[in-house]
Design a protein around this motif. Structure first.
Motif, PDB file in Angstrom:
ATOM      1  N   MET A  65      35.245 137.179  34.779  1.00 45.40           N
ATOM      2  CA  MET A  65      36.332 136.223  34.635  1.00 45.40           C
ATOM      3  C   MET A  65      37.029 136.005  35.979  1.00 45.40           C
ATOM      4  O   MET A  65      37.283 134.865  36.378  1.00 45.40           O
ATOM      5  N   LEU A  66      37.313 137.083  36.696  1.00 48.31           N
ATOM      6  CA  LEU A  66      37.937 136.957  38.012  1.00 48.31           C
ATOM      7  C   LEU A  66      37.044 136.173  38.968  1.00 48.31           C
ATOM      8  O   LEU A  66      37.514 135.309  39.705  1.00 48.31           O
ATOM      9  N   ALA A  67      35.742 136.468  38.949  1.00 48.44           N
ATOM     10  CA  ALA A  67      34.804 135.772  39.838  1.00 48.44           C
ATOM     11  C   ALA A  67      34.757 134.280  39.517  1.00 48.44           C
ATOM     12  O   ALA A  67      34.734 133.443  40.430  1.00 48.44           O
ATOM     13  N   ASP A  68      34.754 133.929  38.239  1.00 48.37           N
ATOM     14  CA  ASP A  68      34.700 132.514  37.854  1.00 48.37           C
ATOM     15  C   ASP A  68      35.996 131.783  38.199  1.00 48.37           C
ATOM     16  O   ASP A  68      35.968 130.635  38.639  1.00 48.37           O
ATOM     17  N   HIS A  69      37.137 132.430  38.015  1.00 48.66           N
ATOM     18  CA  HIS A  69      38.405 131.809  38.400  1.00 48.66           C
ATOM     19  C   HIS A  69      38.494 131.677  39.919  1.00 48.66           C
ATOM     20  O   HIS A  69      39.021 130.679  40.424  1.00 48.66           O
ATOM     21  N   ARG A  96      29.609 129.719  32.547  1.00 50.31           N
ATOM     22  CA  ARG A  96      30.585 130.360  33.424  1.00 50.31           C
ATOM     23  C   ARG A  96      31.979 129.805  33.173  1.00 50.31           C
ATOM     24  O   ARG A  96      32.818 130.480  32.602  1.00 50.31           O
ATOM     25  N   GLN A  97      32.235 128.581  33.601  1.00 48.64           N
ATOM     26  CA  GLN A  97      33.586 128.034  33.489  1.00 48.64           C
ATOM     27  C   GLN A  97      33.968 127.702  32.048  1.00 48.64           C
ATOM     28  O   GLN A  97      35.142 127.779  31.699  1.00 48.64           O
ATOM     29  N   HIS A 157      39.845 139.626  46.910  1.00 51.50           N
ATOM     30  CA  HIS A 157      41.235 139.245  47.147  1.00 51.50           C
ATOM     31  C   HIS A 157      41.787 138.342  46.052  1.00 51.50           C
ATOM     32  O   HIS A 157      42.926 137.915  46.121  1.00 51.50           O
ATOM     33  N   PHE A 158      40.993 138.046  45.077  1.00 51.05           N
ATOM     34  CA  PHE A 158      41.434 137.230  43.941  1.00 51.05           C
ATOM     35  C   PHE A 158      41.503 138.174  42.752  1.00 51.05           C
ATOM     36  O   PHE A 158      40.515 138.407  42.062  1.00 51.05           O
ATOM     37  N   ASP A 159      42.674 138.746  42.524  1.00 54.04           N
ATOM     38  CA  ASP A 159      42.765 139.815  41.534  1.00 54.04           C
ATOM     39  C   ASP A 159      43.717 139.517  40.379  1.00 54.04           C
ATOM     40  O   ASP A 159      44.081 140.411  39.637  1.00 54.04           O
TER      41      ASP A 159
END
Length: 121
Positions: free
Chosen positions: A22-26, A68-69, A111-113
């Motif tokens: 989910m984090l990777a897709d966002h 994914r999205q 860095h997108f957490d």
């Protein structure tokens, strides 16, 4: 009054994998939206793309990439786009006041957490 809650999660291995995806897709959505804004502005017409334009495209993005999205909350994806919009608003505000602007940067997965799940908006 707005309240914020933080919860300590102890996910199973399977849940942790889903959260990382989910984090990777966002993150991918954020970076893609940033790239779209950069490309539009670098075009000779200097077109500015705003949150409304990108939010309207979200339905098509989700239909194009359901694996994914398409599997994540629509409102959380809108919150990710709002996050990018806030970064651009802060950038343009700093430009107008003459301070060091700091153009919004691409985010690596590390860095997108944070993903926001807005309620009642």
């Amino acid at each position: 009054m707005r309240r914020s809650y933080k919860f300590l999660l102890r996910p199973t291995t399977r849940q942790e994998k889903a959260l990382r995806e989910m984090l990777a897709d966002h993150c991918s959505l954020y970076n893609g939206a940033l790239q779209e804004r950069r490309n539009a502005y670098q075009h000779p017409s200097k077109t500015r793309i705003r949150y409304g334009n990108q939010s309207a495209q979200l339905k098509d993005i989700r239909a194009f990439d359901p694996e994914r999205q398409g599997r994540w909350s629509f409102s959380s994806q809108q919150a990710t786009l709002r996050r990018l919009n806030k970064a651009f608003e802060a950038f343009f505000r700093r430009v107008e006041t003459g301070r060091t602007p700091g153009y919004p940067r691409f985010k690596g997965v590390g860095h997108f957490d944070t993903v926001e799940f807005p309620q009642g908006r």
